[in-house]
Motif scaffolding. Structure first.
Motif, short mmCIF file in Angstrom:
data_model
loop_
_atom_site.label_atom_id
_atom_site.label_comp_id
_atom_site.label_asym_id
_atom_site.label_seq_id
_atom_site.Cartn_x
_atom_site.Cartn_y
_atom_site.Cartn_z
N ASP A 155 0.89 -1.33 0.06
CA ASP A 155 -0.10 -0.18 0.23
C ASP A 155 1.01 1.17 0.04
O ASP A 155 0.42 2.20 -0.62
N ASP A 156 2.03 1.21 0.62
CA ASP A 156 2.87 2.26 0.56
C ASP A 156 3.69 2.40 -0.61
O ASP A 156 4.71 3.40 -0.76
N GLY A 157 3.60 1.79 -1.64
CA GLY A 157 4.51 1.66 -2.88
C GLY A 157 5.60 0.81 -2.84
O GLY A 157 6.01 0.73 -4.06
#
Length: 328
Positions: A240-242
């Motif tokens: 989700d944070d890349g």
């Protein structure tokens, strides 16, 4: 020198392989061209020794190819200086990831020339493993990621040459992303058999090679006539944070020389996966990446890079076959 690239007694699938308990067999060496990372080896048997041609670099991450020898396949003595270093513009930031085959006394070395933009599969030849004649990039305008994640420019890696002709021609299997084939009349000039939009083998959704497949080792001929190649496959996990995690595992494919443009079978599960600290931690973590395979003194030795940082071996003893638990 007496070298061989043709081995006998193989089967599909080849194995089982057991990682050597004292891995890594080679590590980076401080204060030199190989001080930071050492990995991804090609392998040959030469004069009754195992010879590795491996990739290594210092902190600059400009790769060179070194040479190491072993009397037992496990303990290696390396030469002080690399045998191939960047000199041409197309490889100015690295000569990477070698594969090698010996045919009629000539060594044919494929490697990746890297200029920090394009990766190009290149060829060099030698009769002594030390003095090399470059033949340049092989596949201009080809992108082996064309059907996977297009690069938009030259991109080709991982070429393995079959050590004997098939159907009157020489054959090479190559590719990172997806797999392709090429043929040659002289072992120097190679022509892809299809456009880059038509791979012979692509990643398998839901499997250990779901996002990428790459040729690993030179082919070996099984007792029943199949070509077996060890491969590398990768899956990616996007958080989700890349952040993106990549996991590289090793597989196998089989090809019928009567239909050399078609993969007849693939190993459904990897025969090698990241397990140890070195497999899981390094320049690129969670990587077991096979490039070298030899048959030596009755056993099979598969050499692989660990997280782009160290070099390891897994061994298959034919006395230990599949199904040991059934036999008790």
């Amino acid at each position: 020198m007496s070298a061989t690239s043709i081995f006998t007694g193989a089967a599909f699938p080849l194995g089982p392989f057991v990682p050597y308990e004292h891995n890594p067999v080679l590590r980076p060496r401080g204060g030199s061209w190989e001080s930071a990372n050492l990995y991804n080896p090609a392998a040959l048997v030469v004069d009754d020794q195992v010879v590795l041609l491996y990739r290594a670099h210092a902190e600059d991450i400009v790769s060179h190819i070194g040479l190491a020898r072993s009397d037992d396949g496990l303990t290696f003595e390396r030469e002080a200086e690399p045998i191939l270093s960047p000199v041409e513009d197309y490889e100015r930031y690295g000569c990477e990831d070698p594969r090698v085959v010996c045919i009629d006394g000539t060594y044919y070395l494929t490697y990746t020339g890297w200029d920090r933009h394009a990766a190009r599969l290149c060829l060099a030849t030698s009769t002594d493993l030390r003095h090399w004649t470059r033949h340049g990039p092989l596949f201009d305008g080809f992108d082996t990621f064309a059907t996977v994640d297009p690069r938009g420019h030259d991109w080709s890696k991982a070429g393995v040459i079959v050590p004997f002709p098939m159907q009157g021609r020489w054959w090479m299997y190559f590719g990172e992303g997806a797999l392709y084939w090429a043929t040659s009349e002289d072992l120097i000039h190679w022509t892809p058999g299809t456009p880059d939009t038509e791979p012979m083998y692509a990643p398998t959704p839901g499997s250990f090679d779901a996002d990428l497949v790459e040729i690993g080792t030179s082919p070996v001929l099984t007792d029943n006539g199949l070509l077996v190649m060890l491969t590398n496959g990768a899956t990616r996990t996007v958080h989700d944070d890349g952040r993106v995690d990549v996991d590289y595992r090793c597989g196998q494919i089989a090809i019928d020389p009567d239909e050399p443009t078609r993969v007849l079978a693939r190993l459904q599960e990897p025969w090698l996966r990241p397990q140890t600290f070195e497999d899981r931690n390094g320049l690129v973590s969670n990587v077991t990446f096979v490039e070298g395979l030899v048959q030596f003194r009755g056993r099979w030795f598969a050499y692989y890079g660990q997280s782009d940082t160290t070099l390891a071996v897994a061994v298959h003893d034919p006395a230990r076959s599949w199904g040991a638990s059934v036999r008790g």
